[in-house]
Design an enzyme around this catalytic site. Structure first.
Site, mmCIF file in Angstrom:
data_model
loop_
_atom_site.group_PDB
_atom_site.id
_atom_site.type_symbol
_atom_site.label_atom_id
_atom_site.label_comp_id
_atom_site.label_asym_id
_atom_site.label_seq_id
_atom_site.Cartn_x
_atom_site.Cartn_y
_atom_site.Cartn_z
ATOM 1 N N LYS A 269 -14.234 -6.477 11.794
ATOM 2 C CA LYS A 269 -15.278 -6.507 10.690
ATOM 3 C C LYS A 269 -16.473 -5.854 11.043
ATOM 4 O O LYS A 269 -17.215 -5.872 12.292
ATOM 5 C CB LYS A 269 -15.461 -8.074 10.234
ATOM 6 C CG LYS A 269 -14.305 -8.833 9.852
ATOM 7 C CD LYS A 269 -13.743 -8.842 8.551
ATOM 8 C CE LYS A 269 -12.849 -9.676 8.215
ATOM 9 N NZ LYS A 269 -11.943 -9.293 7.077
ATOM 10 N N ASP B 48 -5.830 -13.584 11.070
ATOM 11 C CA ASP B 48 -6.180 -13.048 9.801
ATOM 12 C C ASP B 48 -5.470 -11.635 9.456
ATOM 13 O O ASP B 48 -5.243 -11.421 8.502
ATOM 14 C CB ASP B 48 -7.704 -12.954 9.582
ATOM 15 C CG ASP B 48 -7.989 -12.549 8.107
ATOM 16 O OD1 ASP B 48 -7.514 -13.285 7.072
ATOM 17 O OD2 ASP B 48 -8.746 -11.677 8.014
ATOM 18 N N HIS C 280 -0.727 -8.225 8.869
ATOM 19 C CA HIS C 280 -0.827 -6.854 8.409
ATOM 20 C C HIS C 280 -0.657 -5.693 9.624
ATOM 21 O O HIS C 280 0.137 -4.987 9.330
ATOM 22 C CB HIS C 280 -2.228 -6.349 7.905
ATOM 23 C CG HIS C 280 -2.474 -7.594 6.784
ATOM 24 N ND1 HIS C 280 -1.737 -7.959 5.965
ATOM 25 C CD2 HIS C 280 -3.843 -8.027 6.687
ATOM 26 C CE1 HIS C 280 -2.412 -8.725 4.923
ATOM 27 N NE2 HIS C 280 -3.769 -8.998 5.343
ATOM 28 N N LYS D 104 0.845 -1.215 -0.001
ATOM 29 C CA LYS D 104 -0.006 -0.030 0.007
ATOM 30 C C LYS D 104 0.929 1.277 0.085
ATOM 31 O O LYS D 104 2.056 1.381 0.716
ATOM 32 C CB LYS D 104 -1.035 -0.043 1.191
ATOM 33 C CG LYS D 104 -2.017 -1.015 1.132
ATOM 34 C CD LYS D 104 -2.881 -0.881 2.378
ATOM 35 C CE LYS D 104 -4.091 -2.156 2.411
ATOM 36 N NZ LYS D 104 -5.177 -2.152 1.502
HETATM 37 O O1 LIG Z 1 -5.519 -10.247 3.996
HETATM 38 C C1 LIG Z 1 -6.813 -9.927 4.375
HETATM 39 O O2 LIG Z 1 -6.866 -8.530 4.057
HETATM 40 C C2 LIG Z 1 -8.207 -8.030 3.860
HETATM 41 C C3 LIG Z 1 -8.118 -6.419 3.881
HETATM 42 O O3 LIG Z 1 -7.409 -6.026 2.831
HETATM 43 P P1 LIG Z 1 -7.700 -4.596 2.189
HETATM 44 O O4 LIG Z 1 -6.672 -4.248 1.504
HETATM 45 O O5 LIG Z 1 -9.244 -4.719 1.619
HETATM 46 O O6 LIG Z 1 -7.824 -3.381 3.399
HETATM 47 C C4 LIG Z 1 -9.416 -8.426 4.904
HETATM 48 O O7 LIG Z 1 -10.498 -8.155 4.490
HETATM 49 C C5 LIG Z 1 -9.173 -10.026 5.107
HETATM 50 O O8 LIG Z 1 -9.992 -10.790 5.997
HETATM 51 C C6 LIG Z 1 -7.551 -10.504 4.959
HETATM 52 O O9 LIG Z 1 -7.508 -11.797 4.817
#
Ligand SMILES: O=C1O[C@H](COP(=O)(O)O)[C@@H](O)[C@H](O)[C@H]1O
Ligand code: NDP
Length: 483
Positions: free
Chosen positions: A330, A235, A240, A182
């Site tokens: 979420k 996840d 991340h 990003k």
């Molecule tokens: O790796 C993942 O990332 C997405 C969120 O990514 P984004 O670029 O849309 O912010 C997440 O929704 C998903 O659960 C997860 O596996």
């Protein structure tokens, strides 16, 4: 529209899992967009592979459908799509079978970059890597791209690393964490290390705390069976949010070079304190406008968290007394991903206490409206005395950089081109992933041992009230998502 870019070297990209969801939503559209931008050479090739039987034309239909669904309409130029499709072909291959490998060996060229993208379940990473090696398809200059999740705990991550290491050298392995692709994440490094302004203040003496929020409005419907075994911790946090924390907290590497950078991130992960359960808040969305989490996951007994907030300490000189608060969830009130570096109040105020706050903060916004925002304190205009207000010095990229700032490539576009260029800077190294699991595992084990139940929260909210309390107990508060 897409800005023109210098083409990378020619390549053969073999996409295993080419008929799958990720290939259709992200990988193929990203390749098309790079083609449109002039970055994909005219003799570069995309070779799809999966078990489904189809010929090249059948696969081209799959690619066309992906472009039509997932690429913005103004970028869908009929002639360009046709030209891109001519560079796509397909070979039916079962990772665990014998068919197709000879054809693949004949199809890939030895004199261009060879990249093998494993957009498949991790359970077939090992067999695929072995097949490529056994059939003499992969060689020393081949690159291997693997998707997340890279394991579900330390043990499985070690096994995956060992399976890949049996056929590929670490310098050939590109573990994707798309957050690293990003734009703003890379800008975080530019802001920290290309300006003298921030680095002297970037420590526990001046930073009160750091908060990292990744909030999503979508639920887990459609991915429930994967997600229910994973939850927000595995996840999102282990990968991340961990990467965002590392880039915020790490020491300056002495060069912007893959291993120097990854060494510094690894040191941060190893310095993370164990997190006691009292510093963890887990939540699960209730029934609301959409189905509840347990309905989405099709598991009425589920104890999996769709929200998590944690208070994390780092035991090193730079951050000893500066907590990092992380949260992700979420079905939250809005989509917002950001890092807020909250500085301390000025050590001595010459103004009256109720004149207002003087604490600065730097917000690094990943999405939406990518940009960086520094809040500074000024005097409220007017004759009403010395009233202080915080105002933003807003560097939204689209405003600050015009079309260059608005025309931000998707993370996958950048990362795939980095693979072709042979640049591992934005990919995770094996030891980094293992260290992240070594920190994550005991936290999960503690709540599982206790039989901890996630707290219900309303859809469209900011998560359970207890996540607010996690901050309030320390005299702090979450920012921005709360409105
Ligand atoms: O790796 C993942 O990332 C997405 C969120 O990514 P984004 O670029 O849309 O912010 C997440 O929704 C998903 O659960 C997860 O596996
Ligand atoms: N979808 C997403 O949003 C994300 C996915 N990921 C990860 O990416 C990977 C792929 O996910 P996703 O696309 O959703 O999965 P899908 O189930 O949609 O696709 C899997 C792909 O693998 C192929 N495949 C399955 N078994 C074999 C086999 N034995 N040999 C060869 N090919 C096989 C399937 O085709 P066929 O049945 O024809 O063989 C299909 O093309 C997973 O590791 C996932 O965790 C990571 C981040 C986000």
């Amino acid at each position: 529209m897409v800005s023109r870019t210098i083409p990378v070297d020619s390549f053969d990209l073999v996409l295993f899992g080419a008929t799958g969801d990720l290939a259709g939503r992200k990988i193929l559209p990203s390749l098309y967009r790079r083609f449109l931008a002039g970055q994909m050479p005219e003799d570069a090739r995309v070779i799809g592979a999966a078990r489904s039987e189809m010929d090249d034309d059948g696969f081209r239909d799959v690619v066309r459908a992906a472009i039509e669904e997932f690429v913005a309409k103004p970028m869908q130029d009929a002639g360009t799509i046709d030209a891109f499709l001519q560079q796509c072909s397909y070979i039916p291959i079962d990772a665990k079978g014998e068919g197709g490998w000879k054809e693949l060996k004949k199809s890939v060229r030895d004199d261009v970059v060879k990249a093998f993208y494993f957009s498949v379940a991790p359970s077939i990473f090992g067999p695929l890597a072995q097949q490529l090696r056994n059939h003499g398809i992969a060689c020393e200059n081949s690159r291997l791209v693997v998707e997340k999740p890279f394991g579900t705990d330390l043990e499985t991550a070690k096994k995956l690393n060992a399976d890949l290491a049996a056929s590929f050298d670490e310098t050939q392995i590109y573990r994707i964490d798309h957050f690293l692709g990003k734009e703003t994440v890379q800008n975080l490094m530019a802001v920290r290390f290309a300006n003298v302004l921030f680095e002297p203040l970037w420590n526990e003496r001046y930073v009160d705390h750091v908060q990292i929020t990744v909030a999503e409005t979508m639920g887990v419907g459609g991915r429930g069976s994967y997600y229910d075994k994973s939850g927000a911790m595995r996840d999102m946090v282990q990968n991340h949010l961990m990467q965002l924390l590392c880039l915020t907290a790490m020491e300056p590497p002495n060069q912007f070079e893959p291993d120097r950078l990854r060494d510094e991130k690894l040191k941060v992960i190893r310095a993370l304190d164990p997190v006691p359960l009292k510093h963890v808040v887990r939540g699960q969305y209730k029934e609301g406008e959409h189905p509840s989490y347990v309905e989405d996951a099709e598991n009425p007994e589920s104890l999996t968290e769709s929200f998590i907030a944690l208070k994390v300490g780092i035991s090193n000189w730079r951050w000893k007394n500066t907590p990092f608060y992380l949260r992700t969830g979420k079905r939250m009130s809005r989509r917002l991903s950001e890092i807020v570096v909250q500085f301390k109040e000025a050590p001595h105020s010459i103004f009256e206490k109720d004149d207002g706050s003087t604490a600065n903060s730097l917000t690094i916004r990943l999405q939406p409206d990518e940009g960086i925002d520094l809040s500074v304190t000024i005097k409220e205009p007017g004759p009403g005395g010395m009233r202080l207000v915080n105002v933003p010095l807003d560097m939204t990229f689209a405003d600050a950089l015009g079309s260059e700032g608005a025309d931000i490539p998707d993370a996958y576009e950048r990362l795939i081109m980095d693979v072709i260029r042979g640049n591992q800077t934005l990919f995770m190294r094996g030891d980094e992933v293992e260290a992240a699991w070594a920190w994550t595992d005991p936290i999960i084990a503690a709540w599982e041992e206790k039989g901890d139940r996630p707290l219900p929260y309303s859809q469209g909210s900011t998560g359970p009230e207890e996540a607010q309390m996690l901050m309030h107990k320390d005299g702090r508060r979450w920012q921005h998502l709360e409105g």
